[in-house]
Scaffold this active site. Structure first.
Site, short mmCIF file in Angstrom:
data_model
loop_
_atom_site.label_atom_id
_atom_site.label_comp_id
_atom_site.label_asym_id
_atom_site.label_seq_id
_atom_site.Cartn_x
_atom_site.Cartn_y
_atom_site.Cartn_z
N LYS A 146 0.84 -1.21 0.06
CA LYS A 146 0.13 0.05 0.01
C LYS A 146 1.01 1.22 0.06
CE LYS A 146 -4.25 -1.67 0.33
NZ LYS A 146 -5.18 -1.54 -0.16
N ASP A 198 -0.47 -0.06 -4.37
CA ASP A 198 -1.94 -0.09 -4.41
C ASP A 198 -2.12 1.36 -3.51
OD1 ASP A 198 -4.83 0.38 -4.30
OD2 ASP A 198 -5.02 -1.73 -3.18
N GLU A 245 -2.22 0.34 -8.76
CA GLU A 245 -3.72 -0.11 -8.64
C GLU A 245 -4.28 1.62 -8.00
OE1 GLU A 245 -4.49 -3.47 -6.15
OE2 GLU A 245 -6.69 -2.90 -5.89
N ASP A 294 -9.55 -0.56 -9.39
CA ASP A 294 -10.26 -1.35 -8.37
C ASP A 294 -11.72 -0.67 -7.82
OD1 ASP A 294 -11.23 -2.56 -5.79
OD2 ASP A 294 -9.32 -2.19 -4.71
N LYS A 309 -13.57 -7.76 -7.51
CA LYS A 309 -13.84 -8.37 -6.23
C LYS A 309 -15.63 -8.48 -6.19
CE LYS A 309 -10.75 -5.44 -3.65
NZ LYS A 309 -10.68 -4.17 -2.64
O1 OSB Z 1 -5.63 -9.25 1.51
C1 OSB Z 1 -6.54 -8.73 1.24
O2 OSB Z 1 -7.58 -9.10 1.57
C2 OSB Z 1 -6.47 -7.48 0.55
C3 OSB Z 1 -6.18 -6.12 1.04
C4 OSB Z 1 -6.50 -5.03 0.31
O3 OSB Z 1 -5.53 -4.53 -0.47
C5 OSB Z 1 -7.61 -4.14 0.68
C6 OSB Z 1 -8.29 -4.50 1.78
C7 OSB Z 1 -9.33 -3.89 2.11
C8 OSB Z 1 -10.06 -2.99 1.44
C9 OSB Z 1 -9.31 -2.77 0.22
C10 OSB Z 1 -8.34 -3.19 -0.40
C11 OSB Z 1 -7.97 -3.13 -1.87
O4 OSB Z 1 -7.58 -3.76 -2.56
O5 OSB Z 1 -7.76 -1.88 -1.94
MG MG Z 2 -7.19 -2.02 -4.01
#
Ligand code: OSB
Ligand code: MG
Length: 372
Positions: free
Chosen positions: A164, A189, A214, A239, A263
């Site tokens: 992140k 991300d 991302e 995303d 997702k």
């Molecule tokens: O390992 C995971 O579950 C993903 C972690 C993650 O990046 C995420 C977790 C919570 C909300 C948004 C995100 C994302 O992908 O932005």
């Molecule tokens: Mg993301």
């Protein structure tokens, strides 16, 4: 034909092994609603609400999803014989957005649909792979801690690594990781923490050979992302900006991204996920399955979905133990050498451990169909 007898909402809270931080949110205690749909034959399908306790990732929360399920979505499904889960999109047609609430019920119906045929969820979705490759995510902390975590995950065999980032910690972090791991399949991300004014800064990241960046810009944007993608050599992956297959079509047409993270919760379920997958496949846009710090119910759905052909990049599907002390399902979901075998057993392919569900449960709400 699926005839619903009851829908049971299990509201649980589990504490993450370690808190998870992104540029927009911090999670310590993870609330979830486990959705159990039982039919007249007594077979149960399972889904999960992946919204968070507060609306930092999308506008939904656990409370809004509970309301939608109890007062709107479950009543719409009752007294309707369902021959295929694809019908839910139509049944929910007049309910705007609330994708995570819809997806939880739809996922349970998909599981039930597969179980009633005695086949796996991956099979009914059209999955082709017998195993999937796994990636892992490192939340925001100090550069040294993040690099240390990556070393540990490299040892565990994960195939793709995501960190992140935010304008407060980006170039120095990526540079540091690259020094230690020059060839690592690495991505970042940003969870919408930049604007077009940061273009020069984001261009600096091009030198590090990231797999992709991302969601650098706003959660509801596809216009500025198209402008940014023209200036970057690094691929942009969307995303938050993609919540329907129509969003995906428009983003592809505009050139807003070269990769999409799917997702099921964010897009309203597995049917819509499959639609986005198919559309991306036809347009040579690779996809991967995102994560939501979910329990193993959604993890199992994600594994089934990621067995589809165009999920060609390892997703955020890590071992359950990455986040949880105890797994709600048996056998435990575990990446071995960075891979998870797609289960062949019926439905999601894992058994619920009800004693563990009950241990973390705050409340249970049973909604009965009127014909019983
Ligand atoms: O390992 C995971 O579950 C993903 C972690 C993650 O990046 C995420 C977790 C919570 C909300 C948004 C995100 C994302 O992908 O932005
Ligand atoms: Mg993301």
């Amino acid at each position: 034909m699926i005839k619903i007898k009851t829908v049971t909402l299990h509201h649980i809270t589990q504490t993450l092994k370690t808190p998870f931080t992104s540029s927009i949110g911090h999670v310590t205690d993870r609330e979830s609603i486990l959705v159990e749909v039982t039919d007249l034959e007594g077979i149960s399908g399972w889904g999960e609400v992946v919204a968070f306790s507060t609306p930092w990732y999308t506008e939904e929360t656990i409370s809004t999803a509970f309301h939608l399920l109890k007062d709107i979505l479950v009543p719409l499904l009752m007294n309707q014989p369902i021959s295929h889960p694809d019908q839910l999109n139509h049944i929910f047609h007049n309910v705007k957005r609330n994708y995570m609430a819809k997806a939880s019920l739809e996922g349970a119906i998909w599981d039930l649909y597969a179980k009633k045929q005695g086949v796996s969820l991956a099979f009914v979705l059209g999955g082709e792979k017998s195993e999937i490759e796994c990636g892992v995510v490192v939340g925001i902390s100090s550069i040294s801690k993040m690099t240390e975590q990556i070393s540990q995950y490299v040892e565990e065999g994960y195939k793709r690594f995501k960190v992140k980032i935010s304008p407060d910690q980006d170039i120095e972090l990526i540079e540091g990781i690259r020094k230690k791991f020059p060839k690592l399949p690495l991505m970042a991300d940003a969870n919408s923490s930049y604007s077009l004014n940061d273009t020069d800064r984001l261009k600096e990241l091009d030198q590090f050979g990231l797999l992709m960046i991302e969601q650098p810009l706003a959660a509801d944007d596809i216009i500025d992302h198209a402008k940014l993608q023209q200036k970057l050599t690094t691929r942009i992956c969307l995303d938050e900006s993609i919540v329907t297959s129509e969003d995906a079509r428009k983003a592809i047409e505009l050139g807003s991204c070269r990769v999409i993270n799917i997702k099921p919760g964010r897009v309203g379920g597995l049917t819509e996920s499959k639609k986005i997958h198919d559309l991306c496949k036809a347009n040579d846009i690779p996809v991967w399955c995102g994560g939501m710090l979910e329990t193993s119910i959604s993890r199992a759905h994600n594994i089934a979905l990621a067995s589809l052909a165009n999920f060609s990049i390892p997703g955020d599907i890590s071992s359950s133990s990455r986040y949880w002390e105890e797994d709600l399902v048996y056998p435990e979901i575990k990446a071995v050498n960075g891979k998870i075998t797609v289960p062949r057993a019926e439905g999601i392919g894992f058994h619920m451990q009800m004693d563990i569900v009950k241990k973390y449960r705050n409340s249970v709400t049973v909604i009965k169909n009127s014909y019983i």
